[in-house]
Design a protein around this motif. Structure first.
Motif, PDB file in Angstrom:
ATOM      1  N   UNK A   1     -15.623   0.449   5.876  1.00  0.00           N
ATOM      2  CA  UNK A   1     -14.766   1.290   4.999  1.00  0.00           C
ATOM      3  C   UNK A   1     -13.586   0.403   4.392  1.00  0.00           C
ATOM      4  N   UNK A   2     -12.967  -0.266   5.235  1.00  0.00           N
ATOM      5  CA  UNK A   2     -11.909  -1.204   4.912  1.00  0.00           C
ATOM      6  C   UNK A   2     -12.260  -1.981   3.634  1.00  0.00           C
ATOM      7  N   UNK A   3     -13.248  -2.497   4.054  1.00  0.00           N
ATOM      8  CA  UNK A   3     -13.908  -3.426   2.723  1.00  0.00           C
ATOM      9  C   UNK A   3     -14.418  -2.745   1.353  1.00  0.00           C
ATOM     10  N   UNK A   4     -14.738  -1.411   1.811  1.00  0.00           N
ATOM     11  CA  UNK A   4     -15.322  -0.846   0.477  1.00  0.00           C
ATOM     12  C   UNK A   4     -14.006  -0.113  -0.390  1.00  0.00           C
ATOM     13  N   UNK A   5     -12.818   0.164   0.190  1.00  0.00           N
ATOM     14  CA  UNK A   5     -11.683   0.576  -0.197  1.00  0.00           C
ATOM     15  C   UNK A   5     -10.639  -0.433  -0.733  1.00  0.00           C
ATOM     16  N   UNK A   6     -10.897  -1.679  -0.506  1.00  0.00           N
ATOM     17  CA  UNK A   6      -9.969  -2.573  -0.871  1.00  0.00           C
ATOM     18  C   UNK A   6      -9.263  -2.896  -2.136  1.00  0.00           C
ATOM     19  N   UNK A   7     -10.164  -2.529  -2.952  1.00  0.00           N
ATOM     20  CA  UNK A   7      -9.583  -2.485  -4.369  1.00  0.00           C
ATOM     21  C   UNK A   7      -8.747  -0.973  -4.825  1.00  0.00           C
ATOM     22  N   UNK A   8      -8.941   0.008  -4.048  1.00  0.00           N
ATOM     23  CA  UNK A   8      -8.234   1.096  -4.286  1.00  0.00           C
ATOM     24  C   UNK A   8      -6.982   1.221  -3.688  1.00  0.00           C
ATOM     25  N   UNK A   9      -6.717   0.746  -2.537  1.00  0.00           N
ATOM     26  CA  UNK A   9      -5.461   1.070  -2.068  1.00  0.00           C
ATOM     27  C   UNK A   9      -4.963  -0.348  -1.018  1.00  0.00           C
ATOM     28  N   UNK A  10      -3.687  -0.782  -1.128  1.00  0.00           N
ATOM     29  CA  UNK A  10      -3.330  -1.906  -0.385  1.00  0.00           C
ATOM     30  C   UNK A  10      -3.452  -1.792   1.053  1.00  0.00           C
ATOM     31  N   UNK A  11      -3.782  -2.772   1.660  1.00  0.00           N
ATOM     32  CA  UNK A  11      -4.037  -2.830   3.081  1.00  0.00           C
ATOM     33  C   UNK A  11      -2.991  -2.289   3.963  1.00  0.00           C
ATOM     34  N   UNK A  12      -1.652  -2.636   3.691  1.00  0.00           N
ATOM     35  CA  UNK A  12      -0.609  -1.882   4.702  1.00  0.00           C
ATOM     36  C   UNK A  12      -0.595  -0.524   4.345  1.00  0.00           C
ATOM     37  N   UNK A  13      -0.593  -0.121   3.093  1.00  0.00           N
ATOM     38  CA  UNK A  13      -0.678   1.131   2.731  1.00  0.00           C
ATOM     39  C   UNK A  13      -1.712   2.038   3.326  1.00  0.00           C
ATOM     40  N   UNK A  14      -2.954   1.410   3.432  1.00  0.00           N
ATOM     41  CA  UNK A  14      -3.988   2.104   3.682  1.00  0.00           C
ATOM     42  C   UNK A  14      -3.710   2.198   5.481  1.00  0.00           C
ATOM     43  N   UNK A  15      -2.989   1.436   6.105  1.00  0.00           N
ATOM     44  CA  UNK A  15      -2.743   1.260   7.590  1.00  0.00           C
ATOM     45  C   UNK A  15      -1.968   2.528   7.691  1.00  0.00           C
ATOM     46  N   UNK A  16      -0.894   2.776   6.936  1.00  0.00           N
ATOM     47  CA  UNK A  16       0.156   3.937   7.178  1.00  0.00           C
ATOM     48  C   UNK A  16      -0.624   5.249   6.634  1.00  0.00           C
ATOM     49  N   UNK A  17      -1.468   5.319   5.686  1.00  0.00           N
ATOM     50  CA  UNK A  17      -1.863   6.545   5.630  1.00  0.00           C
ATOM     51  C   UNK A  17      -3.017   6.869   6.533  1.00  0.00           C
TER      52      UNK A  17
ATOM     53  N   UNK B   1       5.440  -4.738   1.592  1.00  0.00           N
ATOM     54  CA  UNK B   1       4.223  -4.718   0.777  1.00  0.00           C
ATOM     55  C   UNK B   1       4.561  -4.372  -0.767  1.00  0.00           C
ATOM     56  N   UNK B   2       4.964  -3.256  -0.889  1.00  0.00           N
ATOM     57  CA  UNK B   2       5.429  -2.680  -2.228  1.00  0.00           C
ATOM     58  C   UNK B   2       6.666  -3.535  -2.824  1.00  0.00           C
ATOM     59  N   UNK B   3       7.466  -3.978  -2.119  1.00  0.00           N
ATOM     60  CA  UNK B   3       8.624  -4.523  -2.599  1.00  0.00           C
ATOM     61  C   UNK B   3       8.101  -6.070  -3.129  1.00  0.00           C
ATOM     62  N   UNK B   4       6.994  -6.700  -2.468  1.00  0.00           N
ATOM     63  CA  UNK B   4       6.521  -7.909  -2.792  1.00  0.00           C
ATOM     64  C   UNK B   4       5.607  -7.811  -4.090  1.00  0.00           C
ATOM     65  N   UNK B   5       4.471  -7.081  -3.867  1.00  0.00           N
ATOM     66  CA  UNK B   5       3.359  -7.098  -4.504  1.00  0.00           C
ATOM     67  C   UNK B   5       2.347  -6.088  -4.210  1.00  0.00           C
ATOM     68  N   UNK B   6       2.076  -4.791  -4.699  1.00  0.00           N
ATOM     69  CA  UNK B   6       1.196  -4.173  -4.409  1.00  0.00           C
ATOM     70  C   UNK B   6       0.748  -3.208  -5.698  1.00  0.00           C
ATOM     71  N   UNK B   7      -0.648  -2.849  -5.609  1.00  0.00           N
ATOM     72  CA  UNK B   7      -0.899  -2.235  -6.736  1.00  0.00           C
ATOM     73  C   UNK B   7      -1.043  -0.636  -6.430  1.00  0.00           C
ATOM     74  N   UNK B   8      -1.155   0.078  -7.567  1.00  0.00           N
ATOM     75  CA  UNK B   8      -1.154   1.438  -7.318  1.00  0.00           C
ATOM     76  C   UNK B   8      -2.294   1.950  -6.491  1.00  0.00           C
ATOM     77  N   UNK B   9      -2.293   3.073  -5.769  1.00  0.00           N
ATOM     78  CA  UNK B   9      -3.328   3.518  -5.241  1.00  0.00           C
ATOM     79  C   UNK B   9      -4.274   4.513  -6.182  1.00  0.00           C
TER      80      UNK B   9
END
Length: 299
Positions: free
Chosen positions: A26-42, A210-218
């Protein structure tokens, strides 16, 4: 701590790798949809919302949640903040095969961390079991063909997975430290909720960076919502509860070998999604990994 492997202990330690295999997919499947640190937080935010009604003992006076804040902050950092964030980060740049190969060193790291930081001796049978277990993982990764294994190349994501594996080794050994109040030790939901609550503070910090450095929108979608629900309920709440119970029975040294079932389960799940039947090398790999567990757990 009882080193003997009973059927119930085997079940406690075998189910988490199955769920974690699904987490990797699943982590590999959604890697384009949500940044990794954000995914972990959610993921862990949803998990905490599930755990709080079940673990109300953590909110009672005298639970030790605040008095032992250093312990739970470290557990939350290693098991929730670092391990999962680094794993999702690794899947951004590395292939599942490479990530699984790096994670197969878990028994070795578990022995090293136990010896250096928790004064637990390393026995020859554990070394022999580690060799068998890692050989089983390698059989899965190369699909029975040594040339595929020789063609693997390590990338930055593999370094992240090494750090994740070390963090998980510390987390597993810290679970055995007798510093919890009876109320928390007897209530798995309260104990896990406490770890997750502290872990979310670390995850929020990492997500902010992550969001301060570089992260794309969910990119919200039904698939992403279903994925978040799965990784929160299965690989998070259920897997961590079972893993903690299994570790308290068998110890981290034995539990580490069960982690190496993850790549085998991942290969079988991938085969199921692709409509392919298991191959002979899957049977060989399973025999080697189980052989490592049996050898390492002998008295």
């Amino acid at each position: 701590m009882n080193q003997k492997l009973t059927p119930s202990t085997i079940l406690l330690l075998a189910v988490p790798p199955l769920l974690w295999a699904g987490n990797a997919i699943v982590g590999r499947l959604v890697r384009e949809a949500v940044p990794p640190m954000t995914l972990n937080l959610l993921r862990w935010t949803i998990a905490l919302l599930i755990l709080l009604p079940l673990g109300r003992a953590a909110l009672k006076p005298g639970s030790g949640v605040l008095a032992n804040w250093r312990r739970y902050a470290l557990l939350g950092l290693a098991g929730v903040g670092l391990y999962n964030s680094l794993q999702y980060l690794a899947l951004q740049s590395s292939t599942p095969i490479n990530v699984t190969l790096v994670a197969s060193g878990m028994p070795v790291w578990m022995m090293l961390v136990g010896r250096l930081f928790f004064k637990v001796p390393v026995r020859p049978r554990q070394v022999a079991g580690a060799v068998l277990s890692i050989l089983g993982v390698l059989v899965v990764l190369c699909r029975g063909d040594i040339h595929q294994l020789l063609s693997l190349r390590l990338v930055a994501g593999d370094l992240y997975m090494i750090l994740a594996t070390i963090a998980w080794s510390f987390y597993s050994w810290m679970l055995l430290q007798p510093k919890d109040t009876p109320a928390l030790r007897a209530d798995w939901a309260a104990f896990l909720a406490t770890q997750v609550a502290y872990g979310l503070l670390w995850s929020a910090l990492f997500t902010g960076v992550e969001w301060a450095v570089d992260a794309h929108a969910i990119a919200w979608s039904g698939t992403l919502a279903a994925s978040l629900l799965f990784v929160a309920v299965g690989p998070a709440v259920l897997a961590y509860a079972l893993w903690g119970a299994g570790i308290r029975r068998a110890g981290p040294g034995i539990g580490a070998f069960f982690v190496n079932l993850t790549p085998l389960f991942a290969a079988l799940l991938s085969s199921a999604f692709l409509g392919e039947l298991p191959h002979a090398y899957h049977g060989l790999a399973f025999a080697l990994i189980v052989g490592g567990i049996v050898v390492s757990s002998r008295r």
